[in-house]
Design a protein around this motif. Structure first.
Motif, short mmCIF file in Angstrom:
data_model
loop_
_atom_site.label_atom_id
_atom_site.label_comp_id
_atom_site.label_asym_id
_atom_site.label_seq_id
_atom_site.Cartn_x
_atom_site.Cartn_y
_atom_site.Cartn_z
N GLY A 1 9.28 98.50 90.41
CA GLY A 1 10.59 99.00 90.01
C GLY A 1 10.67 100.52 90.16
N VAL B 1 11.16 87.67 91.01
CA VAL B 1 11.88 88.92 91.19
C VAL B 1 11.63 89.88 90.03
CG1 VAL B 1 14.14 89.96 91.40
CG2 VAL B 1 13.63 87.88 92.63
N MET B 2 11.60 89.31 88.80
CA MET B 2 11.36 90.19 87.65
C MET B 2 9.97 90.83 87.75
SD MET B 2 14.00 90.45 85.74
CE MET B 2 13.29 91.42 84.46
N LEU C 1 10.09 93.53 90.16
CA LEU C 1 10.74 94.71 89.61
C LEU C 1 9.82 95.47 88.67
CD1 LEU C 1 14.42 93.66 88.87
CD2 LEU C 1 13.62 95.41 90.41
N VAL C 2 9.06 94.71 87.86
CA VAL C 2 8.16 95.37 86.91
C VAL C 2 7.09 96.14 87.67
CG1 VAL C 2 6.43 94.98 85.14
CG2 VAL C 2 8.58 93.73 85.06
N PHE D 1 13.54 83.76 89.65
CA PHE D 1 13.85 84.88 88.77
C PHE D 1 12.58 85.53 88.26
CE2 PHE D 1 17.51 82.04 88.46
CZ PHE D 1 18.48 82.91 88.88
N LEU D 2 11.59 84.66 87.93
CA LEU D 2 10.32 85.21 87.49
C LEU D 2 9.72 86.09 88.57
CD1 LEU D 2 8.35 82.46 85.55
CD2 LEU D 2 8.97 84.75 84.80
#
Lengths: 364, 311
Positions: free
Chosen positions: B293, B285-286, B289-290, B282-283
């Protein structure tokens, strides 16, 4: 399942407004209680199929969840965190933001409160300590929601994915914090230090009901009034109805988006705090009541109306407290409560559809 | 600790990663189809649970894994049928019904498991693998990728089948139109409701199959809440993949590696909470995205029920 086709306002020959209002309330009551009854019948069939007497089961649910003095007090206590969660969701959903990260925000708020409250009570008067814990829990949850908020506000990244991922992350992080950082050295089970009972939120009068209930009710009513009666609420609703139109109307949509997430997550964090400071006293590792998942559909069914949401939250609490007790007494696993809640939600949604269709065909 | 990066260890780690990735892949591919057609299918977690339970029951009583996969997929379809009826045909709120179905199936499968299996906790025999000759002799990669149950290869092939479907077939185009501009599809003479129903039922079949794999091959038994968020992960994967089946595969493998790593760490006796490792994908992917994104390219009509004649 269309047993409950509304028969109430079928004939409405220009009634006076008072009569119309009464009719409307009666109609809504029927449209809520009818589907719940229908859902109980359907769920009862499942109980029969697995060899449990549905009448006995429902008897216990009502006895414990609604009619026994101790049970109703537990029900009202359970409502406190659910009300905060519902309030947070109302803000987000009315502004058209799918904050599905409530559980992560809830748990982080809970862990923050559990970690800070026992420290604060030694430093300052209890009332101030609790307020500080509440504030810091809300602040942590707000910060947690900042990433999805900024991504949605400034980059247009869909918030369903980001909040879902942040809720997985938050759940794990809460566990890590409980196991590694805030672990109570005095116990063998991994959990945070327990807040002494006398330092928790006071109980109401001579009952076991937490005063968190009043806070929750205040929160959801304030949210409802802000969303429906203030300029700020109107702005948020415009963003929810049509973000592009909102930009043309001169609203700072990215800023409002961040504000919405902050309020929504802050309220979810407060939900965690009120559950810990009011009821649990500590957070055990791997504790995740997953309240958010049940509250989301309830808020939708309430059409994001604060007062209706109070009713649905009460219903959820009765079912969960009563269900726990009935399951224990009849030797059924508590999982049946999930089935019951699910069927109630589906039938309520169906009834609303039937009602809507009926009204439409009457107008046409 | 010295053997942590030995060939055998890496092979086992990757084998576990593929095993963990397959349910996510199937769920992700399924969710992707629903989303393309404009249905946000939050009930997928419930469909996986139905598939896991019925898949296990089918395999347990028949003794055939394949029959188990079939009953699992049928279980997923059964739940999807409710979803299609309520959300596609009569247009109820997809989030309400999706969450309600997930909650209901969580409860129902746990309840049925309690009455049927909670005393004995029966297990299935280990699934026999189809070893691909030659390829399976490659060090590390061989045991990791080429010694799985046949269904794994089928699932991988499905990725390219889906790619073909979306790029080169009429149905694929119809599905995307149903999600982007359903009214246009309707005008073109294609039934939007039918197209979306096909998508939702396919999602159910794939999610059910994923659940059955999870129970029958991954764990060898059914336990309540066995899907443990795999369906929600499928939703995340589908949204991150922006409509590309191959990206779902990469995402599923990434999450699979992390899930496999948690098990491996426990076996190796490394003393950090598994939660830390569970956070990794999750980290990652986040952070992605940041950094990268951009405006997500979701179907325009995602989550909006189609009703002819309304704007």
């Amino acid at each position: 399942m269309s047993i409950d086709t509304p028969s109430v306002n079928a004939t409405a020959p220009d009634p006076t407004s008072a009569a119309a209002a009464r009719r409307d309330i009666l109609h809504r009551l029927l449209m809520t209680l009818g589907p719940i009854l229908a859902a109980l019948v359907i769920a009862g069939c499942i109980l029969l199929a697995v060899g449990v007497d549905p009448l006995a089961y429902y008897g216990y649910v009502l006895e414990k969840g609604l009619f026994s003095p101790l049970g109703i007090q537990q029900t009202l206590t359970r409502m406190a965190p659910l009300l905060f969660l519902a309030a947070g969701l109302i803000v987000a959903f009315r502004a058209g933001m799918w904050n599905l990260g409530g559980d992560g925000q809830f748990l982080l708020g809970a862990v923050t409160a559990a970690a800070s409250a026992p420290v604060f009570v030694q430093l300052m008067p209890a009332w101030l300590a609790l307020i500080c814990s509440f504030l810091i829990a809300a602040a942590v949850a707000m910060i947690w929601s900042l990433v999805p908020a900024l991504l949605r506000g400034y980059q247009g990244v869909n918030e369903i994915i980001t909040t879902l991922m942040m809720t997985f992350l938050g759940t794990s992080l809460a566990n890590v914090l409980v196991k590694l950082v805030f672990r109570d050295p005095g116990t063998t089970v991994p959990q945070t230090r327990t807040l002494p009972v006398e330092d928790r939120l006071p109980r109401l009068f001579d009952t076991t009901i937490t005063s968190g209930l009043l806070l929750g009710l205040a929160a959801i009513i304030i949210v409802h009034l802000v969303m429906t009666r203030t300029a700020f609420g109107l702005k948020l609703r415009i963003v929810g109805a049509n973000p592009r139109a909102a930009i043309h109307a001169g609203l700072g949509v990215p800023g409002l988006t961040v504000a919405v997430f902050a309020i929504s997550a802050g309220l979810a964090g407060l939900a965690g705090a009120v559950d810990i400071i009011g009821v649990q006293g500590n957070v055990r590792a791997d504790w995740n009541p997953a309240y958010g998942l049940a509250v989301i559909p309830a808020v939708f069914l309430a059409r994001m109306n604060g007062f209706a949401a109070i009713g649905f939250v009460f219903l959820l609490s009765v079912l969960s407290i009563g269900g726990e007790s009935a399951a224990r007494r009849l030797g059924v696993p508590n999982h049946f409560t999930l089935v019951l809640v699910s069927i109630v939600l589906i039938v309520l949604a169906l009834a609303e559809y039937v009602d809507h269709r009926y009204n439409q065909s009457r107008k046409a | 600790m010295t053997g942590l990066f030995s060939e055998v260890f890496l092979g086992a780690l990757m084998f576990g990663a593929v095993t963990a990735a397959i349910p996510l892949l199937l769920a992700g591919l399924g969710e992707q189809m629903s989303e393309k057609a404009g249905v946000l299918n939050i009930g997928i977690e419930g469909m996986m649970l139905a598939g896991a339970y019925l898949g296990f029951v089918g395999a347990f009583y028949s003794g055939s894994l394949w029959l188990g996969f079939l009953t699992g997929a049928a279980g997923g379809v059964a739940v999807a049928l409710i979803m299609a009826l309520l959300c596609v045909r009569i247009g109820l709120n997809q989030i309400v019904i999706g969450i309600a179905l997930t909650l209901g199936l969580e409860g129902l499968t746990a309840l049925l498991h309690h009455f049927q299996f909670s005393r004995s906790y029966p297990r299935l025999p280990a699934a026999n693998a189809t070893v691909i000759p030659l390829l399976s002799d490659i060090p590390v990669i061989g045991p990791a990728f080429f010694k799985h149950h046949l269904i794994v290869y089928l699932a991988l092939a499905l990725v390219f089948g889906m790619r073909y479907l979306y790029r080169h077939t009429q149905l694929g185009l119809n599905l995307q139109a149903a999600g982007d501009k359903p009214a246009a599809l309707d005008v073109a003479g294609i039934d939007v409701i039918k197209t979306r129903t096909i998508a939702v039922l396919t999602t159910g079949a794939l999610a059910g199959l994923g659940g059955a794999y999870l129970a029958n091959v991954g764990a060898g038994l059914f336990i309540p809440f066995i899907s443990n968020g795999a369906g929600f992960l499928g939703i995340v994967l589908a949204m991150l993949a922006r409509g590309r089946p191959v990206w779902v595969l990469f995402g599923a493998l990434l999450f699979g590696v992390c899930l496999s790593l948690t098990t491996a760490m426990q076996v190796a006796g490394i003393n950090i909470p598994t939660d830390v490792i569970q956070m990794l994908p999750f980290l990652a992917v986040m952070i992605m995205l940041v950094l990268f994104g951009r405006r997500a390219s979701l179907p325009a009509a995602l989550g909006i029920p189609y009703e002819r004649g309304t704007r």
